[in-house]
Enzyme design. Structure first.
Site, PDB file in Angstrom:
ATOM      1  CG  HIS A 162      -1.980  -0.931   1.333  1.00 51.70           C
ATOM      2  ND1 HIS A 162      -2.178  -1.783   2.397  1.00 51.70           N
ATOM      3  CD2 HIS A 162      -3.005  -1.169   0.463  1.00 51.70           C
ATOM      4  CE1 HIS A 162      -3.263  -2.519   2.177  1.00 51.70           C
ATOM      5  NE2 HIS A 162      -3.776  -2.173   1.018  1.00 51.70           N
ATOM      6  CB  CYS A 249      -3.324  -1.594   8.615  1.00 50.58           C
ATOM      7  SG  CYS A 249      -1.894  -2.403   9.174  1.00 50.58           S
TER       8      CYS A 249
HETATM    9  C1  CIR Z   1      -3.820  -7.797   3.224  1.00 51.65           C
HETATM   10  O1  CIR Z   1      -3.010  -8.243   2.425  1.00 51.65           O
HETATM   11  O2  CIR Z   1      -4.837  -7.214   2.862  1.00 51.65           O
HETATM   12  C2  CIR Z   1      -3.554  -7.974   4.701  1.00 51.65           C
HETATM   13  N1  CIR Z   1      -2.916  -9.232   4.926  1.00 51.65           N
HETATM   14  C3  CIR Z   1      -2.706  -6.849   5.235  1.00 51.65           C
HETATM   15  C4  CIR Z   1      -3.388  -5.518   5.163  1.00 51.65           C
HETATM   16  C5  CIR Z   1      -2.589  -4.440   5.796  1.00 51.65           C
HETATM   17  N2  CIR Z   1      -3.283  -3.220   5.695  1.00 51.65           N
HETATM   18  C6  CIR Z   1      -2.717  -2.030   5.711  1.00 51.65           C
HETATM   19  O3  CIR Z   1      -1.515  -1.936   5.776  1.00 51.65           O
HETATM   20  N3  CIR Z   1      -3.499  -0.986   5.600  1.00 51.65           N
END
Ligand code: CIR
Length: 258
Positions: A162, A249
């Protein structure tokens, strides 16, 4: 009442089935992940937040990463349509709680957008064009927030999940960045603080009102922040990092006053 609300969701028993893009799958210690997450929530409490925890579900292995489900501004909350199909059902409970505090707007098909791609710095919003967020999602975001005086710019993201894996704000004039994953000139006149070269994952710091929250895993970059006068609260999120999560997150932070 406290000045901020932090929306969180507990760690799912199915987190071992989380989405992974740039990391190899390694075993996650569920008990430790939950203990770290609890400490993360307690730290948000110490930093002045009322923590509102949503119920976990085995249906949402990545549900703990609530940031991806919405983008909350003072005037409006934009409920996302996450890029990973496995995560789309996460947004309903987040929208439900947010509707108490904000008017809602929605990203709809064919748009996709993860909150982790949205970096808000004052009235400037940078949205990463990533494997999760597409141009249509960015355009819908623009239409949702421009009426409130925000400008939306597309940011290049390459080599990480991201935009906020590569760039987050430490204050309204300064970003903490890993320049290898972004195009630095896209951030205009903002001052850029580089992560330590040995800590490529270190660019994710969470703003909690006037405070900062930062992982214990990056002592060298933390020292760079401290030398500039920033004094982040520190949390250990090592188990959540195995699921490609970081500190921003795991919460949605909003002003309670609105
Ligand atoms: C994903 O790949 O969507 C999750 N395993 C990790 C999301 C992390 N989100 C973020 O950094 N905003």
């Amino acid at each position: 009442m406290r000045s901020h609300i932090a929306i969180t969701r507990g760690v799912s028993a199915s987190i071992a089935r989380c989405e992974l893009t740039h990391l190899e799958r390694t075993p996650i210690d569920l008990e430790l992940a939950r203990a770290q997450h609890l400490e993360y929530e307690r730290t948000l409490g110490r930093l002045g937040c009322d923590v509102r925890r949503l119920p976990t579900s085995e249906d949402w292995p990545d549900g703990v990463f609530v940031e991806d489900a919405a983008v909350v501004l003072d005037e409006v909350a934009v409920v996302t349509r996450p890029g990973a199909a496995s995560r789309r059902g996460e947004t309903a409970a987040v929208a439900d709680v947010l509707s108490t505090y904000r008017r809602l707007a929605y990203i709809v098909a064919p748009g996709t957008l993860d909150g982790g791609d949205v970096l808000t710095v004052g009235r400037s919003i940078f949205v990463g064009l990533s494997s999760r967020t597409n141009s249509e999602g960015i355009e819908q975001m623009r239409r949702a927030v421009e009426p409130f005086g925000y400008t939306v710019s597309t940011a290049t993201v390459e080599g990480c999940l991201h935009l906020k894996s590569a760039a987050t704000a430490v204050d309204d004039a300064t970003l903490l960045v890993n320049r290898r994953w972004i195009v630095d000139r896209e951030f205009g006149s903002l001052e850029l603080v580089d992560v330590d070269p040995d800590e490529p994952m270190a660019a994710n710091v969470a703003r909690v009102g006037p405070n900062l929250l930062y992982p214990s895993a990056f002592p060298r970059t933390r020292e760079r922040l401290e030398r500039r006068g920033f004094a982040p609260a520190i949390v250990d999120v090592s188990e959540l990092a195995k699921a490609e999560g970081a500190v921003t997150c795991c919460s949605l932070i909003l002003f309670a006053a609105n």
